[in-house]
Motif scaffolding. Structure first.
Motif, PDB file in Angstrom:
ATOM      1  N   GLY A   1       0.784  -1.226   0.000  1.00 43.53           N
ATOM      2  CA  GLY A   1       0.000   0.000   0.000  1.00 43.53           C
ATOM      3  C   GLY A   1       0.817   1.277   0.000  1.00 43.53           C
TER       4      GLY A   1
ATOM      5  N   ASP B   1       0.744  -3.771  -6.723  1.00 40.46           N
ATOM      6  CA  ASP B   1       1.395  -3.273  -5.511  1.00 40.46           C
ATOM      7  C   ASP B   1       2.898  -3.436  -5.629  1.00 40.46           C
ATOM      8  OD1 ASP B   1       1.204  -2.375  -2.627  1.00 40.46           O
ATOM      9  OD2 ASP B   1       2.257  -4.278  -2.378  1.00 40.46           O
TER      10      ASP B   1
ATOM     11  N   TYR C   1      -9.028  -3.407  -0.934  1.00 42.64           N
ATOM     12  CA  TYR C   1      -7.834  -3.113  -0.134  1.00 42.64           C
ATOM     13  C   TYR C   1      -7.898  -1.776   0.593  1.00 42.64           C
ATOM     14  CZ  TYR C   1      -5.889  -6.952  -2.873  1.00 42.64           C
ATOM     15  OH  TYR C   1      -5.674  -8.171  -3.450  1.00 42.64           O
TER      16      TYR C   1
ATOM     17  N   THR D   1      -7.334   2.653   0.429  1.00 43.34           N
ATOM     18  CA  THR D   1      -6.625   3.749  -0.228  1.00 43.34           C
ATOM     19  C   THR D   1      -5.119   3.624  -0.025  1.00 43.34           C
ATOM     20  OG1 THR D   1      -8.516   5.193   0.209  1.00 43.34           O
ATOM     21  CG2 THR D   1      -6.448   6.251  -0.395  1.00 43.34           C
ATOM     22  N   PRO D   2      -4.313   3.639  -1.096  1.00 37.72           N
ATOM     23  CA  PRO D   2      -2.858   3.562  -0.943  1.00 37.72           C
ATOM     24  C   PRO D   2      -2.260   4.928  -0.609  1.00 37.72           C
ATOM     25  CG  PRO D   2      -3.400   3.683  -3.263  1.00 37.72           C
ATOM     26  CD  PRO D   2      -4.716   3.671  -2.523  1.00 37.72           C
TER      27      PRO D   2
ATOM     28  N   SER E   1      -0.045  -3.386   6.706  1.00 41.88           N
ATOM     29  CA  SER E   1      -0.408  -2.761   5.437  1.00 41.88           C
ATOM     30  C   SER E   1      -0.584  -1.254   5.613  1.00 41.88           C
ATOM     31  CB  SER E   1      -1.706  -3.365   4.909  1.00 41.88           C
ATOM     32  OG  SER E   1      -2.162  -2.671   3.768  1.00 41.88           O
TER      33      SER E   1
ATOM     34  N   PHE F   1      -2.434   0.413   3.396  1.00 38.75           N
ATOM     35  CA  PHE F   1      -3.741   0.749   2.827  1.00 38.75           C
ATOM     36  C   PHE F   1      -4.659   1.271   3.934  1.00 38.75           C
ATOM     37  CE2 PHE F   1      -2.616  -2.208  -0.694  1.00 38.75           C
ATOM     38  CZ  PHE F   1      -2.937  -1.384  -1.757  1.00 38.75           C
TER      39      PHE F   1
END
Length: 306
Positions: A107, A133, A164, A166-167, A275, A277
């Motif tokens: 992420g 990713d 997943y 928001t990155p 993560s 994300f």
């Protein structure tokens, strides 16, 4: 050979003649050797319409998945290569580029791109849009359209946000969907909003989500997704063929299942387990967020032009 082996061979020659010098496997077949019927079946399958275009590695995977035949890559290579069949994915000498290290956590950075290709082997190219990713090599979204366009990128964004979140950042090329052309001017609406530089619909959506949009100057800079396209152009054509997929609509229904298959086989663990994300808040309506938005003024007659 040693002097001792020479003495042994001379003795065998005196006792058995020339046949005594042959290795016993030349005369007696090993118990664990493949039968001629098994080899012939492997060769016939490889030359069949379903598998003729696959490379050896993909063919090995499909044999286990669809034909219930489990065989090592080296054994498969030996059978096919001895029959004069070569893998279509030959290694070529390439210019070397120093690979950028993967990000530490899932992420942190997502690479995106679109690629036109003859996915259905009908002589017509369609564009596949994708997210991958950087830390894990995991596909986050795939969507096919007739051409590379905003709709395709919004649909893979929908897939990523739903599954997943928001990155931190998205890494793309300088395509007009992401960044305005150098000749583009600031619109009156943007001036009224206090903006000094032109922007794009995609960039506005990323600003709402708090995602940083980074432009890559070369294709090598976003090598992760460029290598993904090489793999998919090699494998997806066969996957579509053996699953009877010949249209964009059927392809987009099939792709989520294929993403799971790909990630299970090729994705790697990130250095950091946590993560990056950020889950999408429940109040965010993606049907409203992932749209083209234009500002227009209503005149005295209660109408507007667009």
């Amino acid at each position: 050979v040693s002097e001792r082996q020479i003495r042994t061979l001379v003795k065998k020659y005196r006792e058995e003649g020339p046949n005594g010098l042959k290795h016993k496997n030349k005369i007696h077949k090993p118990a664990h050797a493949f039968s001629e019927e098994f080899k012939a079946n492997i060769i016939n399958l490889k030359l069949s319409n379903d598998y003729v275009d696959t490379n050896f590695s993909h063919f090995k995977d499909l044999l286990e998945e669809r034909e219930n035949i489990k065989i090592s890559y080296s054994a498969l290579y030996s059978i096919l290569h001895s029959s004069g069949i070569n893998s279509k994915k030959a290694h070529k000498a390439r210019k070397t580029h120093r690979r950028r290290k993967r990000k530490e956590a899932e992420g942190m950075l997502v690479q995106t791109d679109g690629t036109p290709f003859d996915w259905f082997a009908i002589g017509k190219r369609y564009s596949l849009h994708g997210y991958i990713d950087d830390a894990t090599g995991k596909i986050l979204g795939l969507y096919m359209c007739e051409n590379e366009c905003l709709m395709g990128y919004l649909e893979i964004t929908r897939q990523m946000l739903n599954k997943y979140g928001t990155p931190v950042a998205i890494y793309s090329d300088k395509y007009s969907v992401f960044f305005p052309a150098t000749s583009q001017k600031v619109t009156i609406e943007e001036q009224l909003q206090g903006k000094e530089k032109p922007t794009t619909q995609f960039k506005r959506i990323m600003d709402v989500l708090g995602v940083q949009l980074i432009a890559a100057s070369t294709s090598q800079a976003k090598g992760r997704i460029e290598r993904l396209w090489e793999t998919l152009q090699d494998r997806l054509v066969t996957e579509f063929k053996i699953n009877g997929i010949k249209t964009i609509e059927h392809a987009n229904k099939f792709l989520p299942k294929y993403i799971e298959k790909y990630n299970k086989q090729f994705a790697v663990e990130a250095k950091e387990k946590e993560s990056k994300f950020i889950p999408l808040p429940p109040y965010v309506d993606l049907d409203i967020l992932l749209t083209n938005k234009f500002t227009r003024v209503i005149d005295n007659a209660g109408t507007f032009s667009i």
